[in-house]
Write a protein that holds these residues in place. Sequence first.
Motif, short mmCIF file in Angstrom:
data_model
loop_
_atom_site.label_atom_id
_atom_site.label_comp_id
_atom_site.label_asym_id
_atom_site.label_seq_id
_atom_site.Cartn_x
_atom_site.Cartn_y
_atom_site.Cartn_z
N THR A 196 -27.30 -12.45 22.76
CA THR A 196 -25.98 -12.39 23.35
C THR A 196 -25.61 -10.93 23.53
O THR A 196 -25.75 -10.13 22.60
CB THR A 196 -24.94 -13.09 22.44
N ASN A 197 -25.13 -10.59 24.72
CA ASN A 197 -24.77 -9.18 24.95
C ASN A 197 -23.33 -8.90 24.53
O ASN A 197 -22.62 -9.79 24.05
CB ASN A 197 -25.05 -8.78 26.40
N SER A 198 -22.90 -7.68 24.74
CA SER A 198 -21.58 -7.26 24.25
C SER A 198 -20.43 -7.95 24.98
O SER A 198 -19.31 -7.98 24.48
CB SER A 198 -21.43 -5.74 24.39
N GLN A 199 -20.70 -8.53 26.16
CA GLN A 199 -19.66 -9.27 26.88
C GLN A 199 -19.59 -10.74 26.45
O GLN A 199 -18.81 -11.51 26.99
CB GLN A 199 -19.91 -9.22 28.40
N GLY A 200 -20.42 -11.14 25.52
CA GLY A 200 -20.43 -12.52 25.05
C GLY A 200 -21.26 -13.45 25.91
O GLY A 200 -21.13 -14.66 25.82
N ASN A 201 -22.14 -12.89 26.75
CA ASN A 201 -23.00 -13.69 27.61
C ASN A 201 -24.33 -13.95 26.91
O ASN A 201 -24.97 -13.02 26.41
CB ASN A 201 -23.24 -12.98 28.94
N HIS A 202 -24.76 -15.19 26.89
CA HIS A 202 -25.97 -15.59 26.18
C HIS A 202 -27.12 -15.72 27.17
O HIS A 202 -26.94 -16.18 28.30
CB HIS A 202 -25.75 -16.94 25.49
N SER A 242 -19.46 -15.90 29.35
CA SER A 242 -18.24 -16.21 28.61
C SER A 242 -17.18 -16.84 29.49
O SER A 242 -16.25 -17.46 28.99
CB SER A 242 -17.70 -14.94 27.95
N ASP A 243 -17.31 -16.73 30.83
CA ASP A 243 -16.33 -17.35 31.73
C ASP A 243 -16.66 -18.82 32.03
O ASP A 243 -15.98 -19.46 32.82
CB ASP A 243 -16.21 -16.55 33.03
N GLY A 244 -17.75 -19.33 31.44
CA GLY A 244 -18.12 -20.73 31.63
C GLY A 244 -19.20 -20.93 32.68
O GLY A 244 -19.70 -22.04 32.83
N SER A 245 -19.56 -19.89 33.43
CA SER A 245 -20.62 -20.04 34.42
C SER A 245 -21.99 -19.94 33.76
O SER A 245 -22.12 -19.37 32.68
CB SER A 245 -20.48 -18.96 35.51
N TYR A 246 -23.00 -20.51 34.42
CA TYR A 246 -24.35 -20.40 33.88
C TYR A 246 -25.38 -20.45 35.01
O TYR A 246 -25.10 -20.93 36.11
CB TYR A 246 -24.63 -21.47 32.83
N TYR A 247 -26.56 -19.95 34.71
CA TYR A 247 -27.63 -19.81 35.70
C TYR A 247 -28.96 -20.16 35.07
O TYR A 247 -29.24 -19.74 33.94
CB TYR A 247 -27.66 -18.36 36.20
#
Length: 91
Positions: free
Chosen positions: A15-21, A39-44
């Motif tokens: 997980t990076n500093s922006q909370g993205n996994h 963290s905004d709910g989007s995913y790829y």
Amino acid sequence: MPSQNGGYSYKSSGTNSQGNHYCSRDYGNDSNSYHYSNSDGSYYYSNPDGSTYYNNGGGSSTYTSPSGNSYSSGSGSGSGSGGSASQGSQK
């Protein structure tokens, strides 16, 4: 979708500093995949067969097949009339 419950090894995740996994997998034979969730709910997702899938977290998603054809679905912001068909050449 074919289920691949095995035959891969985890390469990395975190997980990076922006909370993205993110998570990366190695299927062997130069076949890798990864996904990330934000963290905004989007995913790829990038799949081993070369296809990709993106969801913006707001009800809209796009799937791109290994041959490069894109398919969108979902509600999005709901602008425009319901009579317009999506064009397959949007790139």
